[in-house]
Design an enzyme around this catalytic site. Structure first.
Site, short mmCIF file in Angstrom:
data_model
loop_
_atom_site.label_atom_id
_atom_site.label_comp_id
_atom_site.label_asym_id
_atom_site.label_seq_id
_atom_site.Cartn_x
_atom_site.Cartn_y
_atom_site.Cartn_z
N LEU A 149 77.79 55.70 -26.79
CA LEU A 149 77.34 56.65 -25.78
C LEU A 149 76.71 55.84 -24.65
O LEU A 149 76.11 54.79 -24.89
CB LEU A 149 76.29 57.61 -26.35
CG LEU A 149 76.76 58.62 -27.41
CD1 LEU A 149 75.55 59.41 -27.93
CD2 LEU A 149 77.81 59.56 -26.86
N ASP A 150 76.84 56.34 -23.41
CA ASP A 150 76.17 55.69 -22.29
C ASP A 150 74.67 55.59 -22.57
O ASP A 150 74.10 56.43 -23.29
CB ASP A 150 76.36 56.49 -21.00
CG ASP A 150 77.79 56.42 -20.47
OD1 ASP A 150 78.57 55.60 -20.98
OD2 ASP A 150 78.10 57.19 -19.54
N ARG A 151 74.05 54.60 -21.99
CA ARG A 151 72.61 54.37 -22.21
C ARG A 151 71.79 55.64 -21.99
O ARG A 151 70.89 55.97 -22.76
CB ARG A 151 72.13 53.26 -21.27
CG ARG A 151 70.66 52.91 -21.41
CD ARG A 151 70.26 51.80 -20.44
NE ARG A 151 68.89 51.39 -20.60
CZ ARG A 151 67.85 51.99 -20.02
NH1 ARG A 151 68.04 53.03 -19.24
NH2 ARG A 151 66.62 51.54 -20.23
#
Length: 252
Positions: A79-81
């Site tokens: 997942l994106d940060r």
């Protein structure tokens, strides 16, 4: 159009020494566990892998679950940060191989929720099929929309539907059919509905007088073939900051 190539196998990294607080923190994120898989509810601000400027990524924090003579849990996807929500790990090598193959076969169904502005998209539901390409700007990587015949084009498909709307914003449910970097963020921006708090792709930091201090994108559920048989669906509750914005904008 570039074909999708499977990731190369990587050697097991060296163990990471964690503090008691770090171990307790990552253990608190677990929302499901059995003998073969474990799922966590990743908070916004924690990098899945390869993060810069922070002590440990989620991948490194997984050393808290390592047991003598056994592999530590392995991330199946990222997942994106700044995206919160369900992230899946495999606790055994056979489970990692099984899930990796099904992920490449697009048999993992990911469901996200996002707050977008200004108001609901038109039509209120549909599929965004615009191809994407990667662009490097210094040390940062971006995704851009592009023509189908662009030499760097990657096919990308995002299904969406409106759950609630107001004049200022809308709450959307999204199901990406492909897994391109920043796919949901760029696709929504491309139809004039960027995600609130997404500075990189034009998202507003204030919505209807309420702050959107970070990317308002949450991986709400994940359904996948379980290594032990059958299908499994895991859900993660919307975090407090996103829930507060939903309530402030009357998007329940």
């Amino acid at each position: 159009m570039k074909p999708r190539t499977p990731p190369k196998a990587k050697a097991e990294p060296k163990p990471v020494a964690l503090t008691a607080d770090e171990a307790a923190f990552v253990r608190s994120l677990v929302i499901y566990e059995d003998a073969e898989v474990m799922a966590l509810n990743k908070p916004s601000g924690l990098s899945s892998q390869g993060g810069r400027g922070q002590v440990n990524t989620l991948d490194e924090l997984l050393w808290a679950f390592a047991k003598p003579g056994k592999a530590r849990p392995r991330l199946i996807h990222r997942l994106d940060r700044d995206t919160s929500g369900v992230i899946l790990t495999a606790k055994t090598k056979p489970a990692a191989s099984f899930l990796g193959k099904h992920m490449m076969g697009r048999r993992l169904t990911k469901t996200y929720q996002a707050i977008v502005t200004p108001g609901a998209p038109d039509p209120a539901s549909g599929v965004i099929e615009t191809p994407l390409r990667r662009e490097e700007l210094g040390r940062e990587a971006y995704m851009r929309t592009c023509a189908l015949d662009h030499p760097d084009a990657e096919a990308a498909f995002t299904r969406y539907r409106t759950l609630a709307k107001s004049p200022q914003a809308a709450l959307l449910e999204l199901n990406p059919q492909t897994g391109r970097m920043h796919q949901i963020r760029v696709h929504l921006a491309s139809i004039g509905r960027p995600i609130a708090g997404d500075v990189r792709y034009g998202g507003a930091l204030m919505v209807g007088g309420a702050p959107a201090p970070r990317l308002m994108l949450h991986a709400a559920a994940l359904a996948f073939p379980h290594p032990g048989g059958g299908m499994k669906r895991i859900e993660a509750p919307v975090p407090d900051d996103m829930r507060a914005l939903i309530e402030a904008l009357a998007l329940q």
